[in-house]
Design an enzyme around this catalytic site. Structure first.
Site, PDB file in Angstrom:
ATOM      1  N   GLY A   4      39.005  79.928  58.881  1.00 28.57           N
ATOM      2  CA  GLY A   4      39.817  81.013  59.429  1.00 28.57           C
ATOM      3  C   GLY A   4      41.004  81.484  58.606  1.00 28.57           C
ATOM      4  O   GLY A   4      41.009  82.581  58.041  1.00 28.57           O
ATOM      5  N   GLY A   5      42.039  80.629  58.533  1.00 31.57           N
ATOM      6  CA  GLY A   5      43.281  81.038  57.869  1.00 31.57           C
ATOM      7  C   GLY A   5      43.098  81.249  56.379  1.00 31.57           C
ATOM      8  O   GLY A   5      43.677  82.178  55.787  1.00 31.57           O
TER       9      GLY A   5
ATOM     10  N   THR B 266      33.783  73.253  60.371  1.00 30.31           N
ATOM     11  CA  THR B 266      32.868  73.119  59.228  1.00 30.31           C
ATOM     12  C   THR B 266      31.875  71.989  59.432  1.00 30.31           C
ATOM     13  O   THR B 266      31.047  71.736  58.563  1.00 30.31           O
ATOM     14  CB  THR B 266      33.689  72.822  57.957  1.00 30.31           C
ATOM     15  OG1 THR B 266      34.542  71.698  58.210  1.00 30.31           O
ATOM     16  CG2 THR B 266      34.525  74.009  57.546  1.00 30.31           C
TER      17      THR B 266
ATOM     18  N   ASP C 268      43.157  65.460  60.203  1.00 30.68           N
ATOM     19  CA  ASP C 268      42.092  66.335  59.709  1.00 30.68           C
ATOM     20  C   ASP C 268      40.768  65.570  59.715  1.00 30.68           C
ATOM     21  O   ASP C 268      40.693  64.447  59.220  1.00 30.68           O
ATOM     22  CB  ASP C 268      42.459  66.772  58.272  1.00 30.68           C
ATOM     23  CG  ASP C 268      41.725  68.024  57.846  1.00 30.68           C
ATOM     24  OD1 ASP C 268      40.563  68.186  58.244  1.00 30.68           O
ATOM     25  OD2 ASP C 268      42.321  68.827  57.104  1.00 30.68           O
TER      26      ASP C 268
ATOM     27  N   LYS D 221      30.898  62.415  46.950  1.00 30.31           N
ATOM     28  CA  LYS D 221      29.675  61.599  46.826  1.00 30.31           C
ATOM     29  C   LYS D 221      28.658  62.343  45.966  1.00 30.31           C
ATOM     30  O   LYS D 221      27.987  61.768  45.119  1.00 30.31           O
ATOM     31  CB  LYS D 221      29.084  61.314  48.213  1.00 30.31           C
ATOM     32  CG  LYS D 221      27.699  60.694  48.173  1.00 30.31           C
ATOM     33  CD  LYS D 221      27.213  60.222  49.519  1.00 30.31           C
ATOM     34  CE  LYS D 221      25.774  59.698  49.396  1.00 30.31           C
ATOM     35  NZ  LYS D 221      25.382  58.836  50.515  1.00 30.31           N
TER      36      LYS D 221
ATOM     37  N   HIS E 116      69.116  39.041  34.201  1.00 32.03           N
ATOM     38  CA  HIS E 116      68.018  38.211  34.710  1.00 32.03           C
ATOM     39  C   HIS E 116      68.016  38.166  36.240  1.00 32.03           C
ATOM     40  O   HIS E 116      67.946  37.103  36.851  1.00 32.03           O
ATOM     41  CB  HIS E 116      68.080  36.804  34.112  1.00 32.03           C
ATOM     42  CG  HIS E 116      67.863  36.821  32.632  1.00 32.03           C
ATOM     43  ND1 HIS E 116      66.607  36.824  32.062  1.00 32.03           N
ATOM     44  CD2 HIS E 116      68.747  36.894  31.613  1.00 32.03           C
ATOM     45  CE1 HIS E 116      66.727  36.883  30.750  1.00 32.03           C
ATOM     46  NE2 HIS E 116      68.014  36.939  30.449  1.00 32.03           N
TER      47      HIS E 116
ATOM     48  N   GLY F  37      74.538  43.339  27.330  1.00 31.42           N
ATOM     49  CA  GLY F  37      73.116  43.651  27.538  1.00 31.42           C
ATOM     50  C   GLY F  37      72.741  43.694  29.014  1.00 31.42           C
ATOM     51  O   GLY F  37      71.582  43.515  29.373  1.00 31.42           O
TER      52      GLY F  37
ATOM     53  N   ARG G 245      73.446  22.603  45.308  1.00 29.04           N
ATOM     54  CA  ARG G 245      74.670  23.390  45.522  1.00 29.04           C
ATOM     55  C   ARG G 245      75.829  22.889  44.654  1.00 29.04           C
ATOM     56  O   ARG G 245      76.720  23.652  44.276  1.00 29.04           O
ATOM     57  CB  ARG G 245      75.013  23.336  47.030  1.00 29.04           C
ATOM     58  CG  ARG G 245      75.927  24.448  47.499  1.00 29.04           C
ATOM     59  CD  ARG G 245      75.774  24.703  48.973  1.00 29.04           C
ATOM     60  NE  ARG G 245      74.464  25.279  49.236  1.00 29.04           N
ATOM     61  CZ  ARG G 245      74.169  26.570  49.098  1.00 29.04           C
ATOM     62  NH1 ARG G 245      75.109  27.436  48.760  1.00 29.04           N
ATOM     63  NH2 ARG G 245      72.961  27.011  49.309  1.00 29.04           N
TER      64      ARG G 245
ATOM     65  N   ARG H  66      73.092  32.331  57.419  1.00 25.98           N
ATOM     66  CA  ARG H  66      73.081  32.120  55.972  1.00 25.98           C
ATOM     67  C   ARG H  66      72.446  33.335  55.278  1.00 25.98           C
ATOM     68  O   ARG H  66      71.829  34.183  55.932  1.00 25.98           O
ATOM     69  CB  ARG H  66      72.323  30.849  55.616  1.00 25.98           C
ATOM     70  CG  ARG H  66      70.845  30.972  55.862  1.00 25.98           C
ATOM     71  CD  ARG H  66      70.049  29.812  55.319  1.00 25.98           C
ATOM     72  NE  ARG H  66      68.645  30.146  55.380  1.00 25.98           N
ATOM     73  CZ  ARG H  66      67.674  29.273  55.563  1.00 25.98           C
ATOM     74  NH1 ARG H  66      67.931  27.998  55.686  1.00 25.98           N
ATOM     75  NH2 ARG H  66      66.415  29.683  55.600  1.00 25.98           N
TER      76      ARG H  66
HETATM   77  N1  LIG Z   1      37.411  70.928  62.129  1.00 33.09           N
HETATM   78  C1  LIG Z   1      36.813  71.224  61.039  1.00 33.09           C
HETATM   79  O1  LIG Z   1      35.612  71.285  61.020  1.00 33.09           O
HETATM   80  C2  LIG Z   1      37.608  71.546  59.831  1.00 33.09           C
HETATM   81  N2  LIG Z   1      37.090  72.047  58.714  1.00 33.09           N
HETATM   82  C3  LIG Z   1      38.101  72.248  57.834  1.00 33.09           C
HETATM   83  N3  LIG Z   1      39.255  71.854  58.383  1.00 33.09           N
HETATM   84  C4  LIG Z   1      40.583  71.945  57.770  1.00 33.09           C
HETATM   85  O2  LIG Z   1      41.112  73.240  58.031  1.00 33.09           O
HETATM   86  C5  LIG Z   1      42.114  73.570  57.053  1.00 33.09           C
HETATM   87  C6  LIG Z   1      42.001  75.014  56.669  1.00 33.09           C
HETATM   88  O3  LIG Z   1      42.092  75.809  57.813  1.00 33.09           O
HETATM   89  P1  LIG Z   1      42.500  77.362  57.708  1.00 33.09           P
HETATM   90  O4  LIG Z   1      41.601  77.919  56.680  1.00 33.09           O
HETATM   91  O5  LIG Z   1      42.241  77.918  59.045  1.00 33.09           O
HETATM   92  O6  LIG Z   1      43.953  77.415  57.324  1.00 33.09           O
HETATM   93  C7  LIG Z   1      41.912  72.607  55.904  1.00 33.09           C
HETATM   94  O7  LIG Z   1      43.040  71.756  55.834  1.00 33.09           O
HETATM   95  C8  LIG Z   1      40.658  71.817  56.285  1.00 33.09           C
HETATM   96  O8  LIG Z   1      40.757  70.468  55.848  1.00 33.09           O
HETATM   97  C9  LIG Z   1      38.986  71.407  59.641  1.00 33.09           C
HETATM   98  N4  LIG Z   1      39.950  70.956  60.482  1.00 33.09           N
HETATM   99  C10 LIG Z   1      40.095  69.760  61.047  1.00 33.09           C
HETATM  100  O9  LIG Z   1      39.455  68.844  61.214  1.00 33.09           O
END
Ligand SMILES: NC(=O)c1ncn([C@@H]2O[C@H](COP(=O)(O)O)[C@@H](O)[C@H]2O)c1NC=O
Length: 536
Positions: free
Chosen positions: A50-51, A82, A140, A152, A295, A329, A460, A532
Site C-alpha cells: 500500500g504505502g 503479502t 512485522d 534462502k 591496567h 601512559g 587486605r 561492601r
Molecule cells: N502483513 C504482511 O503481509 C506484510 N507484508 C509486508 N509488510 C510490511 O509492510 C511494510 C510496508 O508497508 P507500506 O508499503 O504500506 O508502507 C514493510 O515494512 C513490510 O515489511 C507486512 N506487514 C506486516 O506484517
C-alpha cells in the site's frame, strides 16, 4: 517433515540474474523514489504494498499493487498483505530447477528477481514508550517472511534490507543483473537483519509482556538474546599474538564501544578495557571528576576542589598528583568538557587515551598536536551500564551493576568521635572512589582526591601496605576506605601506623570487635556502611 533433499545433478548453474520484476515493501521510505526511478529506467516491473506503492505512484512511476497480484485486498488491519503463494512462490521458486520453473508456469505465478524490504520499526516503537497493543502491531510478520524466503533463495533472488545498498543494487540491475556473489552477501545481511529483529521481539515479550518470574523474584529472564556487529578488527588483543575485534551491540545502550575518536592512533584492545574502567570511575561522581587508569585500575581519582576556577582541570591535576609514576601512559576519563587548562596539563604527560563528553575548541587544538594521544568523546545518550556480563567457560554471569551507594547519612559510627563535615565528605569521596578499584581495595584520600591506592591484592594487608606506601607522607591525616571488612585488625593497623585519621568500611567481620578496638586505641574515627563494594 524436514526439508526436501534435491538431487544435486538437477541444478542448472546460475550466476548473473537479470532483474525483470521487483517486489518493494518498505517502512523506511528513504531513497525509495530514487531507487524506483532507476529500476523503472532499467525496465523493471515494480510490485509494492500500500504505502510503498502509493509513494512510487505519487512520483509518477508505474507500479502494481500487491493486492492485484494476490487477488486479495490487504486485510486484518494490514496483518495480511503479502502472505500469499502468488507472492511467496515467486520468491521461493528455485529457477535452477526445471520442475520449479514448470510448476510456477502451471500456477501462472511470475518470479521476482529482486526484493526490497525493510521492517516495521519495532525497536523504535518500544523505545518510544508505546503501550503493548501498539508495540504488538509493530511486529512485522509479512516483511521477515519475504526477507527470509528471498535470502534462502539467493541462488535466484537478490534481497535488500538497507537503503545503504540501493545505489550498488540499482547499478547492478542497470548493468544487466545481480551476480551470485552479490546475492550471497545480500542474503547474509538479510538473515542477520531478521535474526536481530526477532531477538528484539523475543527480549521485549520476555521482559514486558510475559516475564518468566515476577521482577521481585528475579530481574533476569530465563532466556537472553543479543546480537553484535563488528565495528573494527583491532591490531591485536591483550597481547600481540592474540587477534581481537571490537563489536558494537545492536540496539543496546551506547557506551565506550560507540565513542567517537577525534584524534590519534587506532584504539587497542587494552585501550578499550582501560577507557571503560576510567569512565566507570569518573562518571560515578556527579561533581566534576577525573580518573586515571592503568591496567584497569585507578592510579588517581579526584573531584574538583570547592571554588576551583577551572573545576575539571583542578580535578585532573589532583588525580595526577596521586601517583604521577603510574599515571605515565595512563588512560584518563573526565566527566566534564576538557578545557584548555586541563589540556595544557595533559599535554605535558604521556597519556594513551583521554575520553570526555566534549572538548573545548582550544583544548582540542592543543591536544591534536600530540601524535601519541587518542582523544575520544562519549556518544550521545551515554549512560552507565546497569547490567554487567562476564564470560565464564560454558556460559556467562549476569549481574546488576554496583549502583547502590550508601551515603554517609546511612553509616554507623563504630569507633571514635563523629567526623566533622569536611572529614565526612572526604570519607564519602573515598568510599565512592574505592568501588572502581579492583578488590582488595584500600583507598586513602584527602580533600576529595585519592593520595594512595592499594588495589587487586589477594589479601587486605598487602593492599593497606601498598596504599600507605604510595601515599608516603600524605598518609598522615588522610582518610581511608576499605571495599570490604577487615577480617583481622592487622590491615587496619598498617593504616593507623601510617597516620590515617578516619576510616570507612562495611563492617560485618566476626572480629569486628578487635578491629574497632584497634581504631579506638588509636583515637581514630571509624564508620560502618553495612554494604561492601567488591569489584573483580
Ligand atoms: N502483513 C504482511 O503481509 C506484510 N507484508 C509486508 N509488510 C510490511 O509492510 C511494510 C510496508 O508497508 P507500506 O508499503 O504500506 O508502507 C514493510 O515494512 C513490510 O515489511 C507486512 N506487514 C506486516 O506484517
Amino acid at each position: 517433515m524436514s526439508g526436501h533433499t534435491i538431487d544435486p545433478s538437477l541444478y542448472r548453474p546460475r550466476d548473473v540474474v537479470p532483474v525483470r520484476r521487483a517486489l518493494i515493501a518498505v517502512s523506511d521510505k528513504r531513497g525509495l523514489v530514487e531507487l524506483a526511478t532507476e529500476l523503472v529506467a532499467a525496465g523493471v516491473e515494480l510490485v509494492s504494498t500500500g504505502g510503498t506503492g502509493k509513494a512510487i505512484a505519487d512520483a509518477g512511476l508505474p507500479v502494481t499493487q500487491v493486492a492485484e497480484v494476490t487477488g486479495y485486498p490487504e486485510h486484518l488491519d494490514g496483518r495480511v498483505r503479502t502472505l500469499h503463494p502468488a507472492v511467496h512462490s515467486g520468491l521461493l521458486a528455485d529457477l535452477r530447477l526445471e520442475h520449479h520453473e514448470t510448476q510456477l508456469a502451471e500456477l501462472d505465478i511470475k518470479p521476482y528477481e529482486l526484493v526490497v524490504v525493510n521492517l516495521y520499526p519495532f525497536a523504535e516503537t518500544v523505545a518510544s514508550g508505546a503501550g503493548e497493543a501498539e508495540v504488538v502491531e509493530q511486529i512485522d510478520i509479512g516483511g521477515p517472511a519475504m526477507v527470509r524466503a528471498s535470502a534462502k533463495n539467493h541462488a535466484n533472488v537478490a534481497v535488500v534490507v538497507s537503503p545503504d545498498r540501493y545505489p550498488e543494487v540499482a547499478a547492478a540491475v542497470t548493468a544487466g543483473g545481480t551476480t551470485l556473489a552479490q546475492r550471497q552477501v545480500l542474503a547474509r545481511e538479510a538473515f542477520r537483519h531478521t535474526a536481530s529483529y526477532d531477538v528484539a521481539v523475543a527480549s521485549w515479550i520476555g521482559s514486558v509482556v510475559a516475564p518468566d518470574q515476577p521482577a521481585e523474584e528475579s530481574p533476569f529472564p530465563a532466556w537472553v538474546g543479543g546480537t553484535w556487529s563488528k565495528d573494527a578488527d583491532l591490531r591485536y588483543g591483550e597481547n600481540s599474538h592474540q587477534q581481537a575485534a571490537l563489536f558494537t551491540s545492536n540496539g543496546g545502550r551506547p557506551g565506550i564501544a560507540q565513542a567517537v575518536q577525534l584524534h590519534g592512533k587506532e584504539m587497542s584492545y587494552n585501550n578499550y578495557v582501560d577507557a571503560d574502567a576510567a569512565v566507570r570511575s569518573a562518571f560515578d561522581f556527579d561533581e566534576p571528576a577525573v580518573a586515571i587508569i592503568k591496567h584497569a585500575n585507578p592510579c588517581g581519582i579526584a573531584v574538583a576542589s570547592a571554588g576551583a576556577s577551572d573545576p575539571i582541570a583542578d580535578a585532573h591535576r589532583r588525580a595526577h598528583e596521586c601517583d604521577p609514576v603510574s599515571a605515565f601512559g595512563g588512560v584518563i576519563a573526565a566527566n566534564r568538557t576538557v578545557t584548555l587548562e586541563m589540556a595544557e596539563t595533559v599535554s605535558g604527560i604521556f597519556t594513551e587515551v583521554l575520553i570526555a563528553p566534549a572538548f573545548d575548541a582550544e583544548a582540542l587544538e592543543l591536544l591534536t598536536k600530540k601524535k601519541n594521544i587518542r582523544l575520544l568523546t562519549l556518544p550521545e545518550g551515554f549512560e552507565a551500564t546497569t547490567v554487567e556480563l562476564k564470560q565464564i567457560s560454558g556460559g556467562m554471569l549476569l549481574q546488576q551493576a554496583d549502583q547502590h551507594f550508601a551515603p554517609a547519612s546511612e553509616w554507623t559510627l563504630a569507633a571514635g568521635e563523629p567526623a566533622d563535615e569536611a572529614t565526612l565528605a572526604d570519607l564519602e569521596f573515598a568510599w565512592r572512589a574505592c568501588r572502581a578499584v579492583k578488590s582488595n581495595a584500600i583507598l586513602l584520600a584527602s580533600g576529595g582526591a585519592s593520595v594512595g591506592v592499594g588495589m587487586g591484592q589477594v589479601n587486605r594487608v598487602d593492599s593497606c601496605k601498598l596504599a600507605v606506601e604510595r601515599a608516603g607522607d600524605r598518609a598522615t591525616g588522610s582518610v581511608a576506605a576499605s571495599d570490604a571488612f577487615f577480617p583481622f585488625a592487622d590491615g587496619l593497623q598498617i593504616l593507623l601506623d601510617g597516620g590515617v585519621r578516619a576510616v570507612v568500611q562495611p563492617g560485618g567481620s566476626v572480629r569486628d570487635d578487635e578491629v574497632v578496638e584497634a581504631a579506638k586505641a588509636a583515637g581514630v574515627t571509624m564508620y560502618f556502611t553495612g554494604e561492601r563494594h567488591f569489584f573483580h
